[in-house]
Design a protein around this motif. Structure first.
Motif, PDB file in Angstrom:
ATOM      1  N   GLU A   1       0.822  -1.210   0.000  1.00 37.22           N
ATOM      2  CA  GLU A   1       0.000   0.000   0.000  1.00 37.22           C
ATOM      3  C   GLU A   1       0.858   1.264   0.000  1.00 37.22           C
ATOM      4  OE1 GLU A   1      -0.353  -2.655   1.922  1.00 37.22           O
ATOM      5  OE2 GLU A   1      -2.327  -3.509   1.452  1.00 37.22           O
TER       6      GLU A   1
ATOM      7  N   GLU B   1       2.686   1.655  -3.352  1.00 38.05           N
ATOM      8  CA  GLU B   1       1.778   2.180  -4.383  1.00 38.05           C
ATOM      9  C   GLU B   1       1.665   3.701  -4.233  1.00 38.05           C
ATOM     10  OE1 GLU B   1      -2.477   0.891  -4.207  1.00 38.05           O
ATOM     11  OE2 GLU B   1      -2.770   3.039  -4.516  1.00 38.05           O
TER      12      GLU B   1
ATOM     13  N   ASN C   1       4.288  -8.340  -4.997  1.00 39.49           N
ATOM     14  CA  ASN C   1       3.207  -7.857  -4.147  1.00 39.49           C
ATOM     15  C   ASN C   1       2.789  -6.438  -4.548  1.00 39.49           C
ATOM     16  OD1 ASN C   1       1.504  -8.219  -1.864  1.00 39.49           O
ATOM     17  ND2 ASN C   1       2.910  -7.029  -0.596  1.00 39.49           N
TER      18      ASN C   1
ATOM     19  N   PRO D   1       1.618  -5.029  -9.258  1.00 41.32           N
ATOM     20  CA  PRO D   1       0.275  -4.996  -9.854  1.00 41.32           C
ATOM     21  C   PRO D   1      -0.601  -3.875  -9.291  1.00 41.32           C
ATOM     22  CG  PRO D   1       0.854  -7.227  -9.159  1.00 41.32           C
ATOM     23  CD  PRO D   1       1.884  -6.312  -8.568  1.00 41.32           C
ATOM     24  N   ARG D   2      -0.346  -3.478  -8.049  1.00 43.97           N
ATOM     25  CA  ARG D   2      -1.107  -2.362  -7.453  1.00 43.97           C
ATOM     26  C   ARG D   2      -0.789  -1.081  -8.202  1.00 43.97           C
ATOM     27  NH1 ARG D   2      -3.619  -3.057  -1.898  1.00 43.97           N
ATOM     28  NH2 ARG D   2      -4.438  -0.948  -2.123  1.00 43.97           N
TER      29      ARG D   2
ATOM     30  N   ALA E   1      -2.405  -1.283 -11.735  1.00 40.48           N
ATOM     31  CA  ALA E   1      -3.853  -1.063 -11.752  1.00 40.48           C
ATOM     32  C   ALA E   1      -4.170   0.419 -11.557  1.00 40.48           C
ATOM     33  CB  ALA E   1      -4.533  -1.909 -10.676  1.00 40.48           C
ATOM     34  N   LYS E   2      -3.422   1.081 -10.667  1.00 42.80           N
ATOM     35  CA  LYS E   2      -3.663   2.503 -10.408  1.00 42.80           C
ATOM     36  C   LYS E   2      -3.350   3.349 -11.640  1.00 42.80           C
ATOM     37  CE  LYS E   2      -5.870   3.319  -6.918  1.00 42.80           C
ATOM     38  NZ  LYS E   2      -5.676   3.145  -5.505  1.00 42.80           N
TER      39      LYS E   2
ATOM     40  N   LYS F   1      -4.289   0.687   5.479  1.00 41.57           N
ATOM     41  CA  LYS F   1      -5.215  -0.284   6.068  1.00 41.57           C
ATOM     42  C   LYS F   1      -4.603  -1.666   6.290  1.00 41.57           C
ATOM     43  CE  LYS F   1      -8.439   1.431   3.115  1.00 41.57           C
ATOM     44  NZ  LYS F   1      -9.670   1.505   2.324  1.00 41.57           N
ATOM     45  N   ALA F   2      -3.299  -1.767   6.028  1.00 39.17           N
ATOM     46  CA  ALA F   2      -2.596  -3.016   6.331  1.00 39.17           C
ATOM     47  C   ALA F   2      -1.428  -2.656   7.241  1.00 39.17           C
ATOM     48  CB  ALA F   2      -2.082  -3.672   5.059  1.00 39.17           C
ATOM     49  N   ALA F   3      -1.220  -3.461   8.287  1.00 46.93           N
ATOM     50  CA  ALA F   3      -0.165  -3.136   9.243  1.00 46.93           C
ATOM     51  C   ALA F   3       0.717  -4.355   9.500  1.00 46.93           C
ATOM     52  CB  ALA F   3      -0.788  -2.673  10.562  1.00 46.93           C
TER      53      ALA F   3
ATOM     54  N   GLN G   1      -3.710  -8.353  -6.457  1.00 50.01           N
ATOM     55  CA  GLN G   1      -3.142  -7.051  -6.116  1.00 50.01           C
ATOM     56  C   GLN G   1      -3.818  -5.941  -6.928  1.00 50.01           C
ATOM     57  OE1 GLN G   1      -1.660  -9.959  -6.778  1.00 50.01           O
ATOM     58  NE2 GLN G   1       0.531  -9.931  -6.360  1.00 50.01           N
TER      59      GLN G   1
ATOM     60  N   ALA H   1      -7.197  -5.249  -5.446  1.00 55.21           N
ATOM     61  CA  ALA H   1      -7.064  -4.495  -4.194  1.00 55.21           C
ATOM     62  C   ALA H   1      -6.852  -3.008  -4.491  1.00 55.21           C
ATOM     63  CB  ALA H   1      -5.905  -5.048  -3.359  1.00 55.21           C
ATOM     64  N   ALA H   2      -6.013  -2.717  -5.482  1.00 57.84           N
ATOM     65  CA  ALA H   2      -5.740  -1.312  -5.816  1.00 57.84           C
ATOM     66  C   ALA H   2      -6.994  -0.636  -6.369  1.00 57.84           C
ATOM     67  CB  ALA H   2      -4.600  -1.228  -6.825  1.00 57.84           C
TER      68      ALA H   2
ATOM     69  N   TRP I   1      -8.584  -1.321  -1.299  1.00 59.01           N
ATOM     70  CA  TRP I   1      -8.633  -2.196  -0.125  1.00 59.01           C
ATOM     71  C   TRP I   1      -7.210  -2.631   0.211  1.00 59.01           C
ATOM     72  CZ3 TRP I   1     -13.021  -6.408  -0.872  1.00 59.01           C
ATOM     73  CH2 TRP I   1     -14.269  -5.762  -0.934  1.00 59.01           C
ATOM     74  N   PRO I   2      -6.975  -3.014   1.482  1.00 56.92           N
ATOM     75  CA  PRO I   2      -5.673  -3.597   1.813  1.00 56.92           C
ATOM     76  C   PRO I   2      -5.583  -5.017   1.261  1.00 56.92           C
ATOM     77  CG  PRO I   2      -7.106  -3.633   3.726  1.00 56.92           C
ATOM     78  CD  PRO I   2      -7.869  -2.922   2.641  1.00 56.92           C
ATOM     79  N   GLN I   3      -4.347  -5.480   1.114  1.00 57.06           N
ATOM     80  CA  GLN I   3      -4.142  -6.816   0.571  1.00 57.06           C
ATOM     81  C   GLN I   3      -3.188  -7.614   1.439  1.00 57.06           C
ATOM     82  OE1 GLN I   3      -2.305  -5.386  -3.115  1.00 57.06           O
ATOM     83  NE2 GLN I   3      -0.375  -6.387  -2.529  1.00 57.06           N
TER      84      GLN I   3
ATOM     85  N   THR J   1      -1.175 -10.946   0.405  1.00 53.32           N
ATOM     86  CA  THR J   1      -0.925 -11.948  -0.629  1.00 53.32           C
ATOM     87  C   THR J   1      -0.117 -13.116  -0.075  1.00 53.32           C
ATOM     88  OG1 THR J   1       1.036 -10.682  -1.248  1.00 53.32           O
ATOM     89  CG2 THR J   1      -0.950 -10.288  -2.532  1.00 53.32           C
TER      90      THR J   1
ATOM     91  N   VAL K   1      -4.867  -6.894   8.281  1.00 51.99           N
ATOM     92  CA  VAL K   1      -5.561  -6.063   7.292  1.00 51.99           C
ATOM     93  C   VAL K   1      -6.974  -5.762   7.788  1.00 51.99           C
ATOM     94  CG1 VAL K   1      -4.275  -6.697   5.218  1.00 51.99           C
ATOM     95  CG2 VAL K   1      -6.143  -8.174   5.969  1.00 51.99           C
ATOM     96  N   GLU K   2      -7.375  -4.508   7.616  1.00 52.82           N
ATOM     97  CA  GLU K   2      -8.756  -4.134   7.949  1.00 52.82           C
ATOM     98  C   GLU K   2      -9.687  -4.731   6.905  1.00 52.82           C
ATOM     99  OE1 GLU K   2      -9.296   0.149   8.000  1.00 52.82           O
ATOM    100  OE2 GLU K   2      -7.540   0.365   9.294  1.00 52.82           O
TER     101      GLU K   2
END
Ligand code: FAD
Ligand code: FAD
Lengths: 314, 254
Positions: A71, A74, A97, A100-101, A104-105, A174-176, B135, B138-139, B143-145, B147, B174-175
């Motif tokens: 995240e 990205e 990981n 691809p994010r 897509a963006k 949103k990921a930790a 992925q 998710a983007a 949303w968070p991912q 993998t 992840v939330e």
């Protein structure tokens, strides 16, 4: 044409795969910059600045980048792409990981696991576990590419590019990150090793796996790998898996011990320079790709091999 | 919690693909197609969330929806998922090449309508080996991912996921809603029982088209050539460890 290479690094040093991806980037033509995204990663940025042929290094530093999660990467890379025509990631778990994010963006389809660059927009990649090799043309305005680093020669370390800082994204995300269990080993890293010794289901237990293969690997200065069957059975940790869905290796010497040679395994090692197979079944498919095959029980063959290596002064 | 699982129809993993002699692509005619193994693992995990298995509380998932994008025959792949225990299927009918970006856009449209709390995908399809769809999705959703999952622990409004990464294992939170992609060691999928295969035949499958979802699936990349990989020279069998060491010395690798 300007190409951004995302460095693989551990905050203190830059991995050899980064030098290899730089070579792939140079084959596209144009200027090559390297992004070092991390936390307290000045040393890594300085190391990246030494890679031959790099125009400049972008260094983004901050707590959000400590674990190089998808995240924040990205959020960092997408705006930087205003200045670049292409971005290349090493096809490591971190690169796979995040890439691809970013793609897509940017609304682009990425080209994954590239093993050849034939120009600014033409790339070679394997599909179907390497049983077919396709050449793809990517005419999108921005290109997002993951590179199978083992397929390229490493660029040298005689350069002296400038390092420019760029802001790290602030979050929150949103990921930790919670924790990690990283394998500690004094052996070379699997994907960068010149020699690899791999074990399969035949080894039968974790104790046996290490008892038989570790001394051989130590003698050869080799990394240790495994088949999926050996990993699934708990004989070896997950990061040892070589194959279509594990790591791709291309060492000078690959020794497969008690591995049958399923296509998924071959996909990860068949570009090794010299392949040795030790298997008690003379019809095992691994012998079809082995340069030197020894039909024998590993229980006797490995001690003999250790002896002979000793005699030969290895 | 509603769980959505995209499943892909691919060449069976036991089979070796043939490259067409004219280099125009791979020949899949008359070859057995199956559910992508990583997608099977994804369905299994979602069903365990419903049944209470694999460390999940019973009814953690209230509904499991399988989605496939592909030709008419992808219905078989959906039936396969329904036989493992998914409740209903959605087929987005698309012929020919659908790249992960387009797949992700189609899935986003389905998700906007279905509003699942969790989407579990395979980490990669074993045909095209892109490792990209999860992925990208998710983007697109922001949303968070998580993998390459080898363990999923559901919590209140979040999931703790252990991931297989290059150096070992990493655990992240992840939330929800979130995207998870499966690695090999997440679970061992069951064999569907005959009664469940029969039951699956009666479960509903909704058929849509990319046009219904307003997504352009035209490929962005052009495959200009498909070739056989370089063949390795056939090697030799050595008779002893001593001979092997001699050969390795000659080859200059030790
Ligand atoms: C989706 C998917 C992805 C996969 N990805 C991968 C991957 O990335 N990497 C991978 O490796 N596999 C992968 N596989 C698994 C693959 O198909 C094979 O099942 C696996 O590689 C087999 O491992 P193995 O060779 O150790 O075991 P086996 O096939 O059981 O072979 C064991 C071999 O040991 C030999 N042997 C037994 N005893 C002795 C002895 N005493 N001395 C010498 N030899 C002995 C036997 O003759 C046999 O050839 C994947 C499968 C699927 C479905
Ligand atoms: C030369 C060539 C020709 C091709 N021809 C065809 C063709 O004729 N017909 C065809 O169908 N494909 C065809 N493909 C494959 C198609 O391009 C891939 O399906 C697409 O690129 C998806 O990539 P992937 O499977 O590698 O995705 P990955 O990102 O590796 O997939 C990861 C996960 O995403 C999900 N997913 C991916 N695709 C789907 C899907 N379709 N439905 C549901 N979930 C999905 C699954 O959960 C999967 O485990 C062709 C590919 C090439 C290279």
């Amino acid at each position: 044409m300007a190409v951004l290479v995302i460095a693989e690094h551990d905050n203190t040093s830059v991995k050899d795969s980064t030098n290899k991806v730089v070579t792939a980037a140079k084959a596209m033509g144009g200027d090559v910059d390297v992004l070092v995204a991390g936390a307290n990663a000045s040393a890594a940025a300085a190391a990246a600045a030494k890679i031959d042929g790099v125009r400049k290094v972008l260094h983004a530093d901050g707590a959000t980048l400590a674990k190089q999660m998808a995240e924040p990467l990205e959020a960092l890379i997408v705006p930087l792409m205003a200045n670049y025509d292409a971005v290349l990631f090493p096809a490591t778990t971190t690169g796979k990981n995040a890439a691809p994010r970013v793609a897509a963006k940017l609304d682009v389809m990425q080209v994954s696991g590239v093993i050849g660059v034939e120009g600014a927009d033409t790339f070679v990649r394997p599909i179907y576990a390497g049983n077919a090799i396709i050449t793809v043309q990517d005419t999108q305005a921005k290109k997002v590419i993951t590179v199978q680093a083992t397929a390229f020669k490493a660029a040298g370390n005689g350069g002296s590019a400038a390092v420019e800082t760029t802001a790290a994204p602030s979050g929150p995300f949103k990921a930790a990150f919670v924790s990690e269990e990283m394998a500690k080993s004094d052996r070379p890293e699997l994907t960068a090793a010149k020699r690899v010794v791999s074990g399969g289901r035949a080894l039968g237990s974790s104790e046996e796996f290490h008892k038989v293969l570790d001394p051989l690997a130590d003698k050869l200065g080799a990394a240790v790998g495994a088949s999926r069957a050996a990993v699934d059975a708990g004989y070896a940790p997950n990061d040892y898996q070589v194959g279509q869905t594990g790591k791709v290796v291309a060492p000078e010497l690959y020794v497969a011990v008690g591995i049958s040679g399923a296509i998924q395994h071959l996909a990860g090692m068949k570009d090794s320079k010299v392949i040795v197979a030790i298997n008690k079944d003379e019809d095992a498919p691994i012998f079809q790709v082995a340069d030197y095959g020894l039909v024998a029980d590993y229980k006797t063959a490995i001690p003999e091999l250790m002896d002979e290596l000793g005699k030969a002064g290895v | 919690m509603k769980v959505l699982v995209p499943v892909k129809r691919v060449l069976d993993y036991n089979l070796k693909v043939r490259v067409k002699p004219d280099g125009s692509g791979v020949d899949l005619s008359n070859l057995k197609m199956s559910i992508n193994p990583f997608c099977e693992i994804a369905i299994e995990e979602a069903v365990r969330m419903k049944e209470g298995g694999g460390g999940h509380a019973k009814d953690a998932a209230t509904e499991v929806i399988a989605v496939s994008i592909g030709p008419e025959q992808a219905q078989e792949t959906l039936r396969n998922a329904l036989a493992i225990g998914a409740d209903r299927g959605i087929l987005v009918k698309a012929e020919g090449e659908v790249e992960p970006l387009a797949v992700a856009k189609l899935l986003k449209a389905v998700i906007d309508a279905e509003k699942p709390d969790l989407v579990i995908l395979g980490k990669q399809a074993i045909d095209d080996d892109n490792n990209a769809t999860a992925q990208m999705l998710a983007a697109l959703l922001d949303w968070p991912q998580a993998t390459f999952a080898s363990k999923i622990v559901l919590g209140a409004g979040k999931a703790s996921v252990t991931r297989e990464v290059d150096g070992g294992l990493q655990t992240i939170d992840v939330e929800l809603p979130a995207i998870i992609s499966t690695d090999l060691r997440l679970n061992e999928p069951r064999y569907a029982s005959l009664p469940n295969i029969m039951k699956a035949k009666k479960k509903p499958i909704d058929v849509k088209t990319p046009a219904d979802l307003g997504v352009d699936v035209a490929p962005r990349l052009k495959t200009i050539k498909t070739a056989e990989p370089g063949k390795r020279q056939a090697g030799i069998k050595v008779k002893s460890a001593a001979e092997l060491v001699g050969k390795l010395k000659e080859a200059g690798v030790i």
